[in-house]
Design an enzyme around this catalytic site. Structure first.
Site, PDB file in Angstrom:
ATOM      1  N   SER A 193       0.826  -1.204   0.000  1.00 23.26           N
ATOM      2  CA  SER A 193       0.000   0.000   0.000  1.00 23.26           C
ATOM      3  C   SER A 193       0.859   1.252   0.000  1.00 23.26           C
ATOM      4  CB  SER A 193      -0.910   0.002   1.227  1.00 23.26           C
ATOM      5  OG  SER A 193      -0.133   0.223   2.392  1.00 23.26           O
ATOM      6  N   GLU A 231       6.201  -0.565  -5.111  1.00 25.39           N
ATOM      7  CA  GLU A 231       5.093  -0.622  -6.068  1.00 25.39           C
ATOM      8  C   GLU A 231       3.864  -0.457  -5.209  1.00 25.39           C
ATOM      9  OE1 GLU A 231       2.029  -2.232  -7.348  1.00 25.39           O
ATOM     10  OE2 GLU A 231       3.095  -4.035  -7.995  1.00 25.39           O
ATOM     11  N   CYS A 236      -2.849  -5.143  -8.442  1.00 27.05           N
ATOM     12  CA  CYS A 236      -2.371  -3.769  -8.600  1.00 27.05           C
ATOM     13  C   CYS A 236      -2.671  -3.257  -9.998  1.00 27.05           C
ATOM     14  CB  CYS A 236      -0.884  -3.696  -8.307  1.00 27.05           C
ATOM     15  SG  CYS A 236       0.041  -5.031  -9.061  1.00 27.05           S
TER      16      CYS A 236
END
Lengths: 506, 506
Positions: A223, A246, A283
């Site tokens: 996150s 990421e 994601c």
């Protein structure tokens, strides 16, 4: 009262003690020191040796597949089919990096012989990339294998010649431990230094790991808040180290009028499949779709809604994701003033579940309030009248890992216009497909500008290895002091010699 | 009372008003907005066009050489010969990046065609590097051209396709302004977007520049404290951006017993020349030399001292450097308990000067207290009995841009041992030479682990361009939507196609 860490079955919500305890700060320090010691040997290993190591890890992973999938399914609820595929993907990834090692292009071997230059005589210079040292890798919740103990950060850091210390994700501790045992035994069996792989457990252990002076880089998939927290630890180190995070991505998707008109059904079907895949816990999930106003667009929205209402609840990975998903959905509806087309519900007697949610608003209403990533099966459909509406709306959208265009072949001018707007905003631009499903390949890129990642890196594909390497140049070195790849004569790696790229000759 | 910024002649200490004022925060914002606007056009320019732009800048720089050297000599005291060479080097650097653009290898063009893979069908993927946006470049004090307005950060950022906004170094404001006028006129004449190059003045303008939301990366060459200050501004941005800092470096040098015995005179002469070059104001200055105990080593120290005592005072760049150099010298003597072999003095009636200082201690006394970089003509000689003494001492030395070995050919085992110890600690390892004088070439590397730089980057050599690029991948794109370098068929750039590196075919 016990210190055992617990794990939870997200299908039932049932929690049980694991045989694991949180790693103490002292034990983290010892793991990092051991990794540094192993690095002293690992850094000088050859490419062929490391390729063999990666292949041994791939073989071991596949041999343990059924056992690992069973543990992971209990901890993640992702299902045996998906998890079996993920183990295969992880093994493939180790083998792809083995191939990259044998190829040797990743070294960027470069030789400039001594000689006259327009500004005077120059010395002999030879440059290539070398490993940086122990790398900390934070496993992600949503990929218990491919972005976790057996994941791309681990594979690329090892390929580079670095030891890796993994911080196991709290959501699949037993999977992490079992994978670690499997890989670690394979590494030992291959003859790797004893601390080539390490693992730590617990949130505080992760913090201690990032702060440890022996750790030379951090790979993180998670996150935005989690990434920010680790970044602030790095900022307080005496020596800042690279952080490859990421973090968060909305992944906008644009359906052109012709695509909506000519293949709206297929787009609705594909889009639904993509934003609900793995219960929307990717994601690269398309979180915002631009669909034209008018009948063809209406039909797409209607079909998304019909599919959402008919869907069985999917399992969410853990309670935190379940709670946060509900909260974000509420915020998007209230602050974003979105119309609820299909309101997913996750309520079951037990466990963490959600059915898909479809929200709709006018493209003109796309503000930062509706650009929060909802990690779960939710899509916001923005209806637009003109392409200019789309571009204006995109100005409110943070940069993403991906952007997707659905268009018809006769719209080439519009496609070019969309490309010019979307390339600056994304790490990968997908045409007439869906961003979920990230091919592991030489040309892949999984990254993008903040907040999708914090750097110009990728965590998927061969160039991921470069994150864990640094250049070194040798000036006027005798041949015996050079790495073999930088010596004159035949070579099995591509090299740039006196400015000219040359292919392997051996 | 005037708001004019002042400049000082370091030879005399005389200060006069320039025609420049500090750039206001509003003006910095306007410059960044203009750069972003220019980027919208610049980012889509072709390699050949940008190569032509860089060559136009090189030509303009050379045409203005005499005028620029005169201004720079007044502001820096570096002398016409050195400054003339530096202009030539800067022009060469622009041309080298033009060559790199025409070559196209820097794009890392990679194509994976759609097809079956061991883990299922894969889409068509094509990846290359693209520019990131406006880059802020902080000029350094010690290279008024090659690491300033006409420097490598500017050349590499422009080559990548980014606009650049320079923060002029306060120590050579008029040189910066004159260089900027020269380059800016050449860019305009070539037809570049109007804000391809920008410049700001004053410390606060630098801070505002780093905080500006339009700025996508920062290149900095300067002090550790200065770098830390800018890093903390970046940390407080909502979107962290890459910071490429080249900060502090001690550049250890090791003379082996045989080298001391067989060519001690030459080593002493070369070492003296290197640590006093440009009054010792080089980031690659050898600041710590390991010299063997015994007669041959004694002779080297004696010769260094003799040369130091006979030396004319050299000019230091500005009052801050002059003051700080004296303070650091005092600390090294007191805290480091070094023996003063030759105590330089800088006292003159006017201006900022220093004669060379040679300090000596036992290798066992090398602690972090003696590893502070003294930016000026000072060297610490550490006397050692065994190679193990050198390695123990090196553990107290921060990583550096360079490390140097002076050895004789028959010491190959010792050389290999030194390489294994020094490669992990430096960005460039120099054999039987001196680290000052950084060849601008494909294989060059000017970087190293913290605190020499904060990243795995280089600021000299062709790969410096990668700092200002990011990857983007196209998935299943129609040919017309792809950059020309990623289309099927003949190509004028090297590409990796389906895993195989291929040379240009066009």
């Amino acid at each position: 009262m016990t210190d055992a860490l617990t794990t939870t079955d997200p299908r039932t919500g049932e929690t049980h003690d694991t045989a694991l305890v949180a790693t103490s700060d002292a034990a983290v320090g010892a793991a990092a020191a051991a990794a540094a010691k192993s690095f002293a040997a690992l850094r000088w290993t050859g490419r062929a040796w490391r390729a063999g190591l990666l292949e041994a890890l791939a073989d071991a992973l596949e041999a343990a597949r059924d056992e690992l999938v069973a543990v992971a399914d209990r901890e993640t609820g992702l299902g045996a089919a998906r998890l079996t595929g993920e183990v295969g993907r992880s093994a493939f990834q180790f083998r792809l990096f083995a191939e990259a090692l044998r190829d040797g292009g990743y070294l960027e071997a470069t030789i400039d012989h001594a000689g006259e230059t327009p500004i005077g005589p120059g010395p002999d210079l030879r440059r290539m990339l070398i490993p940086i040292g122990p790398v900390a890798v934070f496993g992600s919740s949503n990929f218990p294998f491919a972005f976790s103990v057996a994941g791309g950060d681990v594979a690329s850091a090892l390929a580079a010649g670095n030891p890796v210390i993994i911080k196991a994700h709290g959501s699949h501790l037993e999977t992490s431990a079992a994978t670690f045992v499997t890989l670690s035994a394979a590494a030992t069996g291959y003859g790797a230094p004893s601390a080539t792989l390490g693992i730590v457990y617990g949130t505080q252990a992760g913090r201690a790991l990032v702060a440890d002076p022996q750790v030379r880089a951090v790979g993180f998939t998670g996150s935005l808040d989690g990434g920010r927290a680790l970044l602030s630890i790095i900022e307080s180190r005496p020596d800042p180290i690279p952080f490859y995070g990421e973090l968060s991505s909305l992944n906008p998707l644009v359906v052109t009028p012709a695509a909506a008109r000519d293949r709206g059904d297929a787009v609705a079907e594909g889009l639904f499949g993509s934003f609900t895949l793995g219960s929307g816990q990717f994601c690269t999930k398309p979180g915002l779709a631009f669909v034209p106003a008018g009948d063809a667009g209406d039909a797409i929205v209607r079909q998304l809604a019909d599919r959402a209402r008919a869907a069985e609840p999917g399992v969410l990975l853990n309670e935190r994701i379940g709670t946060s998903f509900g909260e974000i959905r509420e915020r998007l509806v209230e602050r974003g003033r979105a119309r609820v087309v299909a309101m997913g519900s996750g309520e079951r007697a037990q466990g963490f579940h959600a059915t898909p949610t479809v929200l709709e608003l006018d493209a003109a209403a796309v503000t930062p309030d509706v650009t929060e990533e909802a990690f779960g099966p939710l899509i916001v459909v923005a209806r637009y009248a003109t392409t200019a509406d789309v571009f204006t709306a995109l100005d409110a959208v943070p940069d993403s890992l991906t952007a997707t265009i659905h268009a018809q072949p006769d719209e080439s001018a519009l496609i070019d216009e969309l490309v010019r707007e979307l390339v600056p905003r994304a790490g990968r631009v997908v045409f007439n497909g869906y961003p979920t499903g990230v091919r592991v390949a030489w040309a892949q890129h999984h990254g993008g500008s903040w907040p999708s990642t914090n750097s110009q890196h990728t965590s998927v594909g061969v160039s991921a290895i470069r994150r864990f390497l640094r250049p070194v140049a040798y000036q006027d070195a005798p041949a015996h002091a050079l790495p073999v790849e930088l010596r004159d004569g035949a070579s099995d790696v591509p090299r740039r010699i006196d400015g000219v790229l040359t292919l392997p000759t051996a």
